[in-house]
Design a protein around this motif. Sequence first.
Motif, mmCIF file in Angstrom:
data_model
loop_
_atom_site.group_PDB
_atom_site.id
_atom_site.type_symbol
_atom_site.label_atom_id
_atom_site.label_comp_id
_atom_site.label_asym_id
_atom_site.label_seq_id
_atom_site.Cartn_x
_atom_site.Cartn_y
_atom_site.Cartn_z
ATOM 1 N N ASP A 115 0.859 -1.185 0.000
ATOM 2 C CA ASP A 115 0.000 0.000 0.000
ATOM 3 C C ASP A 115 0.899 1.241 0.000
ATOM 4 O O ASP A 115 1.508 1.582 1.017
ATOM 5 C CB ASP A 115 -0.898 -0.033 1.241
ATOM 6 N N MET A 116 0.971 1.901 -1.142
ATOM 7 C CA MET A 116 1.883 3.033 -1.277
ATOM 8 C C MET A 116 1.379 4.277 -0.556
ATOM 9 O O MET A 116 2.096 5.261 -0.458
ATOM 10 C CB MET A 116 2.145 3.331 -2.756
ATOM 11 N N ILE A 117 0.150 4.236 -0.072
ATOM 12 C CA ILE A 117 -0.307 5.371 0.754
ATOM 13 C C ILE A 117 0.291 5.232 2.157
ATOM 14 O O ILE A 117 0.608 6.203 2.811
ATOM 15 C CB ILE A 117 -1.847 5.424 0.825
ATOM 16 N N ARG A 118 0.474 3.985 2.576
ATOM 17 C CA ARG A 118 1.045 3.751 3.907
ATOM 18 C C ARG A 118 2.570 3.794 3.903
ATOM 19 O O ARG A 118 3.182 4.183 4.896
ATOM 20 C CB ARG A 118 0.628 2.370 4.410
ATOM 21 N N CYS A 119 3.174 3.361 2.800
ATOM 22 C CA CYS A 119 4.645 3.210 2.742
ATOM 23 C C CYS A 119 5.341 4.527 3.085
ATOM 24 O O CYS A 119 4.959 5.590 2.601
ATOM 25 C CB CYS A 119 5.043 2.747 1.351
ATOM 26 N N ILE A 120 6.377 4.426 3.924
ATOM 27 C CA ILE A 120 7.135 5.631 4.300
ATOM 28 C C ILE A 120 8.530 5.596 3.675
ATOM 29 O O ILE A 120 9.413 6.338 4.097
ATOM 30 C CB ILE A 120 7.221 5.773 5.835
ATOM 31 N N TYR A 121 8.734 4.693 2.711
ATOM 32 C CA TYR A 121 9.997 4.661 1.948
ATOM 33 C C TYR A 121 11.220 4.499 2.879
ATOM 34 O O TYR A 121 12.245 5.114 2.665
ATOM 35 C CB TYR A 121 10.153 5.935 1.100
ATOM 36 N N CYS A 122 11.072 3.678 3.893
ATOM 37 C CA CYS A 122 12.156 3.540 4.867
ATOM 38 C C CYS A 122 13.223 2.568 4.395
ATOM 39 O O CYS A 122 14.364 2.612 4.843
ATOM 40 C CB CYS A 122 11.597 3.074 6.206
ATOM 41 N N GLY A 123 12.855 1.621 3.525
ATOM 42 C CA GLY A 123 13.840 0.673 2.998
ATOM 43 C C GLY A 123 14.084 -0.529 3.893
ATOM 44 O O GLY A 123 14.943 -1.354 3.590
ATOM 45 N N LEU A 124 13.349 -0.662 4.987
ATOM 46 C CA LEU A 124 13.590 -1.805 5.880
ATOM 47 C C LEU A 124 13.266 -3.126 5.190
ATOM 48 O O LEU A 124 13.912 -4.141 5.435
ATOM 49 C CB LEU A 124 12.751 -1.664 7.154
ATOM 50 N N CYS A 125 12.265 -3.114 4.300
ATOM 51 C CA CYS A 125 11.899 -4.353 3.594
ATOM 52 C C CYS A 125 13.067 -4.836 2.744
ATOM 53 O O CYS A 125 13.383 -6.026 2.710
ATOM 54 C CB CYS A 125 10.647 -4.153 2.755
ATOM 55 N N GLU A 126 13.737 -3.902 2.086
ATOM 56 C CA GLU A 126 14.899 -4.265 1.260
ATOM 57 C C GLU A 126 16.044 -4.784 2.139
ATOM 58 O O GLU A 126 16.712 -5.749 1.809
ATOM 59 C CB GLU A 126 15.347 -3.030 0.468
ATOM 60 N N GLU A 127 16.255 -4.116 3.269
ATOM 61 C CA GLU A 127 17.333 -4.505 4.178
ATOM 62 C C GLU A 127 17.151 -5.927 4.682
ATOM 63 O O GLU A 127 18.098 -6.690 4.811
ATOM 64 C CB GLU A 127 17.355 -3.578 5.403
ATOM 65 N N VAL A 128 15.912 -6.279 4.991
ATOM 66 C CA VAL A 128 15.664 -7.526 5.717
ATOM 67 C C VAL A 128 15.520 -8.740 4.787
ATOM 68 O O VAL A 128 15.682 -9.879 5.229
ATOM 69 C CB VAL A 128 14.401 -7.351 6.602
#
Length: 175
Positions: A115-128
Amino acid sequence: MIGMVVNRPTLSRWESMYLPGILIGLKITAGHFIDHLLGRKKVTMQYPEEKWPMPDGYRGAPTLVKDEEGREKCVSCQLCEFVCPPRAIRITPGEIPLDSPYAKVEKAPKEFDIDMIRCIYCGLCEEVCPEEAIFLLKDYAITGLTRAEMVHDKDKLYELGGMLPRPIHKWDAKK
Ligand code: SF4
Ligand code: SF4
């Protein structure tokens, strides 16, 4: 409290008319005007066709990527869903059938929404992500006309992410 005294500058008669300041300002403005007329300097950007190049490591929209052979890297382990601070990721894990040549990998996402309305572009998903399956684009201009359009499903995420070759060995039967 210790104060600092700032002395007023002593202006000459000519300077006290403020003409030098006005003329210098006009000279700068005229310079920009001529540069613009002659096309020597661009002062506007034709957004969205033109965008600033983003630096390496810039965190834009998250996407899913496939490998060189079009295989899904994601194994629906749900780590990214767990770590995502605003709970923007929703995954429904799916099973790779036993008769598939990739049955060893066991799982692939049945559904994967961000959900791109919720996403805060933190990048944790990529990190993990242990499979290097989720990557952040450099694109920050993610738009949509409805809330539903702003939820990127699996097809949309793969369309945005495309292919990214990486040394992931899970397909190799010997590893
Ligand atoms: S970038 Fe951050 S907020 Fe966006 S989906 Fe990934 S973990 Fe969630
Ligand atoms: S994208 Fe990565 S972390 Fe998220 S479910 Fe797939 S394999 Fe796990």
